[in-house]
Design an enzyme around this catalytic site. Sequence first.
Site, PDB file in Angstrom:
ATOM      1  N   GLU A 129     -29.551  -9.571 -19.966  1.00 46.78           N
ATOM      2  CA  GLU A 129     -29.073  -8.300 -19.417  1.00 46.78           C
ATOM      3  C   GLU A 129     -30.219  -7.295 -19.380  1.00 46.78           C
ATOM      4  OE1 GLU A 129     -26.637  -6.686 -23.262  1.00 46.78           O
ATOM      5  OE2 GLU A 129     -25.875  -8.498 -22.332  1.00 46.78           O
ATOM      6  N   LYS A 131     -32.291  -3.815 -20.390  1.00 44.43           N
ATOM      7  CA  LYS A 131     -32.460  -2.926 -21.532  1.00 44.43           C
ATOM      8  C   LYS A 131     -32.444  -1.503 -20.987  1.00 44.43           C
ATOM      9  CE  LYS A 131     -34.862  -2.261 -25.858  1.00 44.43           C
ATOM     10  NZ  LYS A 131     -34.945  -0.803 -25.848  1.00 44.43           N
ATOM     11  N   ASP A 133     -32.437   2.467 -20.700  1.00 42.99           N
ATOM     12  CA  ASP A 133     -33.257   3.444 -21.398  1.00 42.99           C
ATOM     13  C   ASP A 133     -32.454   4.718 -21.603  1.00 42.99           C
ATOM     14  OD1 ASP A 133     -35.474   4.220 -22.692  1.00 42.99           O
ATOM     15  OD2 ASP A 133     -36.699   4.565 -20.920  1.00 42.99           O
ATOM     16  N   TYR A 238     -23.029   2.148 -20.107  1.00 43.94           N
ATOM     17  CA  TYR A 238     -22.839   0.697 -19.971  1.00 43.94           C
ATOM     18  C   TYR A 238     -22.559   0.098 -21.344  1.00 43.94           C
ATOM     19  CZ  TYR A 238     -24.364   0.064 -15.133  1.00 43.94           C
ATOM     20  OH  TYR A 238     -24.459   0.070 -13.774  1.00 43.94           O
ATOM     21  N   LYS A 329     -40.149  -6.487 -22.666  1.00 44.99           N
ATOM     22  CA  LYS A 329     -40.499  -5.227 -21.998  1.00 44.99           C
ATOM     23  C   LYS A 329     -41.133  -5.394 -20.620  1.00 44.99           C
ATOM     24  CE  LYS A 329     -40.096  -2.015 -25.382  1.00 44.99           C
ATOM     25  NZ  LYS A 329     -39.934  -0.596 -25.327  1.00 44.99           N
ATOM     26  N   CYS A 423     -56.286  28.476   2.781  1.00 48.67           N
ATOM     27  CA  CYS A 423     -56.167  27.026   2.917  1.00 48.67           C
ATOM     28  C   CYS A 423     -57.497  26.374   2.556  1.00 48.67           C
ATOM     29  CB  CYS A 423     -55.772  26.690   4.352  1.00 48.67           C
ATOM     30  SG  CYS A 423     -55.839  24.920   4.684  1.00 48.67           S
ATOM     31  N   CYS A 426     -58.953  24.716   6.063  1.00 49.94           N
ATOM     32  CA  CYS A 426     -59.400  25.477   7.236  1.00 49.94           C
ATOM     33  C   CYS A 426     -59.718  26.932   6.927  1.00 49.94           C
ATOM     34  CB  CYS A 426     -58.361  25.397   8.349  1.00 49.94           C
ATOM     35  SG  CYS A 426     -56.885  26.378   8.018  1.00 49.94           S
ATOM     36  N   CYS A 441     -50.227  27.063   4.667  1.00 48.27           N
ATOM     37  CA  CYS A 441     -51.397  27.428   5.441  1.00 48.27           C
ATOM     38  C   CYS A 441     -50.898  27.978   6.769  1.00 48.27           C
ATOM     39  CB  CYS A 441     -52.264  26.183   5.654  1.00 48.27           C
ATOM     40  SG  CYS A 441     -53.401  26.355   7.031  1.00 48.27           S
ATOM     41  N   CYS A 447     -55.686  24.068  11.815  1.00 48.99           N
ATOM     42  CA  CYS A 447     -56.065  23.467  10.531  1.00 48.99           C
ATOM     43  C   CYS A 447     -56.192  21.959  10.698  1.00 48.99           C
ATOM     44  CB  CYS A 447     -55.004  23.800   9.486  1.00 48.99           C
ATOM     45  SG  CYS A 447     -55.286  22.975   7.914  1.00 48.99           S
TER      46      CYS A 447
HETATM   47  S1  IVH Z   1     -27.998  -4.899 -28.139  1.00 46.91           S
HETATM   48  C1  IVH Z   1     -28.094  -6.308 -32.329  1.00 46.91           C
HETATM   49  N1  IVH Z   1     -28.329  -4.649 -25.560  1.00 46.91           N
HETATM   50  O1  IVH Z   1     -32.020  -0.944 -27.434  1.00 46.91           O
HETATM   51  C2  IVH Z   1     -28.381  -5.872 -30.970  1.00 46.91           C
HETATM   52  N2  IVH Z   1     -29.298  -3.002 -26.965  1.00 46.91           N
HETATM   53  O2  IVH Z   1     -33.225  -1.680 -30.465  1.00 46.91           O
HETATM   54  C3  IVH Z   1     -28.014  -4.470 -30.763  1.00 46.91           C
HETATM   55  N3  IVH Z   1     -30.448  -1.200 -25.739  1.00 46.91           N
HETATM   56  O3  IVH Z   1     -31.236   1.611 -29.208  1.00 46.91           O
HETATM   57  C4  IVH Z   1     -28.404  -3.869 -29.482  1.00 46.91           C
HETATM   58  N4  IVH Z   1     -30.032  -1.967 -23.724  1.00 46.91           N
HETATM   59  O4  IVH Z   1     -29.398   1.226 -27.521  1.00 46.91           O
HETATM   60  C5  IVH Z   1     -28.603  -4.122 -26.767  1.00 46.91           C
HETATM   61  N5  IVH Z   1     -28.496  -4.553 -23.243  1.00 46.91           N
HETATM   62  C6  IVH Z   1     -28.761  -4.031 -24.453  1.00 46.91           C
HETATM   63  C7  IVH Z   1     -29.481  -2.836 -24.602  1.00 46.91           C
HETATM   64  C8  IVH Z   1     -29.747  -2.348 -25.896  1.00 46.91           C
HETATM   65  C9  IVH Z   1     -30.594  -1.002 -24.413  1.00 46.91           C
HETATM   66  C10 IVH Z   1     -30.983  -0.309 -26.780  1.00 46.91           C
HETATM   67  C11 IVH Z   1     -30.039   0.058 -27.856  1.00 46.91           C
HETATM   68  C12 IVH Z   1     -30.877   0.273 -29.081  1.00 46.91           C
HETATM   69  C13 IVH Z   1     -32.105  -0.508 -28.770  1.00 46.91           C
HETATM   70  C14 IVH Z   1     -32.133  -1.714 -29.669  1.00 46.91           C
END
Ligand code: IVH
Length: 684
Positions: A129, A131, A133, A238, A329, A423, A426, A441, A447
Amino acid sequence: MTPDLFDAAPAVPSPAERVRELHRLLHHHAHRYYVLDAPEIPDAEYDRLFRELQALEATHPELLTPDSPTQRVGGKVLDGLMPVRHAVPMLSIETETDTTAAGAQSFDARVRKALGLTDADPPVAYAAELKFDGLAINLRYEQGVLVQAATRGDGETGEDVTQNVRTIGQIPLRLNGCEAPVLEVRGEVYMRRDDFEALNAKQREKGEKTFINPRNTAAGAIRQLDPALVAQRPLSFYAYGLGEVQGWVVPATHAQMLDALQAMGLPVCEERAVAQGAAGLTAFHEAVRAKRDALPFDIDGVVYKVNALALQQQLGFKTREPRWAVAHKYPAQEMLTTVQAIEIQVGRTGKLTPVAKLAPVFVGGVTVTNATLHNEDEARRKDVRVGDTVIVRRAGDVIPEVVAVLPEKRQPGAEIFTMPHSCPVCGSAAVREEGEADYRCTGGLFCSAQRKQAMLHFAGRRAVDIEGLGDKLVDQLVDSGVVKTLPDLYRLGLTALASLERMADKSAQNIVDALEKSKQTTLPRFLYGLGIRHVGEATAKALARHFGKLDAILDATEDQLLQVPDVGPIVAQSIHTFFQQEHNREVVEQLRACGLHWEEGEPSPSAQLPLAGKTFVLTGTLPTLSRDEAKDMLEAAGAKVAGSVSKKTDYVVAGEEAGSKLDKARELGISVLDEAGLRGLLQG
Ligand code: IVH
């Protein structure tokens, strides 16, 4: 009289029954609106139901419950946030910083080793899935009702942010089909990029400080003490996991668990997959990287989780992190660098934009050397100075931006930035008009910077399309004085072009051919190419359709221009002023004299067009028509072509591999056409 006859009489619901029914209706419609983005009823009808419920609750306070849709807003201003001890600690995830495919391989190797698998065993299945932010939140549902929301805090103890979380329309106050005594859902509160950009645009307009990034803004909002302020920050959510569970049978895999949460009405990101082994993870990582910029929100990586809960249990935990999950990452979207200079760029319409020249820095997957400072006020508010260490952000297709300065790293003597009053290209006066944020300008086509931009715009693919006329060539042509005006381009001979430095004979011939080819154009392309302020492609098309002939547009009064659909007073004035200027008319005449031509039509005020007022969305690949061709045909018939499906869409035209837009059209009950259907409709 028999009791049957009594039962048949129209039943007037009791207040309690009506409140229950209104809860059901409002929950259902809020889910359609906020989570599925597919409303079934107009906003006004939702508001009517909402007010009916508010009125009932006012007269029958005993019927007011915490899961009432009216409880999303109106919480009290708090003195502070109360601590909440998590029933199940909120752990973090180990991060794999190797952004290459090897990151996925080493995680898979660790998992296999810990599970005692050998090469002969089949691949491990993973739930892959995004991650997100944002910030982690624990939602506690009891008997299906949201009773508490808490931040992660240190993982053991977080803060109670229930009344703020209630303002997030996407989060259900009551779960669908789940009355378990306890179900804690974990997920991420985040802010979409478009919501963030809109928020910052508003801040700029008000002359207030802009927010640094969606993550900080979401985190700041959720910890606000006044829920009314939170409600003004558009937040999203989410779900991605569970906390404490009592009385609910947790499905056997993570993927099934997410499906179950989705069925309860919780938002779960569609961008998820079950991946087999390291190869599956790598493919997911690559696929998401490719679409990272196109996602509507920031992610800083992807997360892999062993899919089977039984295997997760077998793997267990290290101190604070599970062995069954890893975050993989992508390159960061924010980086530190230094400002080497602040230059002023001159745009096509003369707008002066301060641009920070940066020590090259790899951010959001590309090397960035320039970042916009937007305008004088913004540069001043952020107080960016030459030599400063700054945070640069590049996310999505938004141009790189300096979002903040690190004041503690400032060198003594660094000078405050001021906009020039002339400007830089020119030398004409640069003025900032009352109520405007930008300096412009005043040199117009005198120009050279504006002239260059104007030429590039005219030569653009969506305008008259002069292939091969790029910025280097335009620089050479304008700087050498060979080309002063647009028509000069068409007077260029092969000899003049070939004599330019680094120009091979063959390339010169290609340019001559491209210029010749561009002469046969269309009226909308020509109009758009002139670069009249506020006249984009859609307006150019509307003008051409409405007036039919260029001369009619040249002589149109502001009132006549206002008759064109989508042309308001500002646009009408801009077009009128443009064509009132002798030098602009001269350019138009000379271009015609150089041989630019197009078919002219009869005026056709839009109301008479067969598809006037209808909105279409195109999705997928049509068998014979390209996207642009279909768009042109529809627009010629008076239709509007939009990018996304909503309740305002009249038709969706779907081809091969149509994606979510088609699903949404079906959900909303919008008519779906194939190419044959489209042609049929166009033929009337
Ligand atoms: S699972 C035991 N799934 O990442 C696992 N965390 O260090 C618990 N985060 O601050 C977290 N997307 O908020 C999980 N798809 C995802 C995530 C996610 C973002 C964040 C979470 C936490 C950090 C985990």
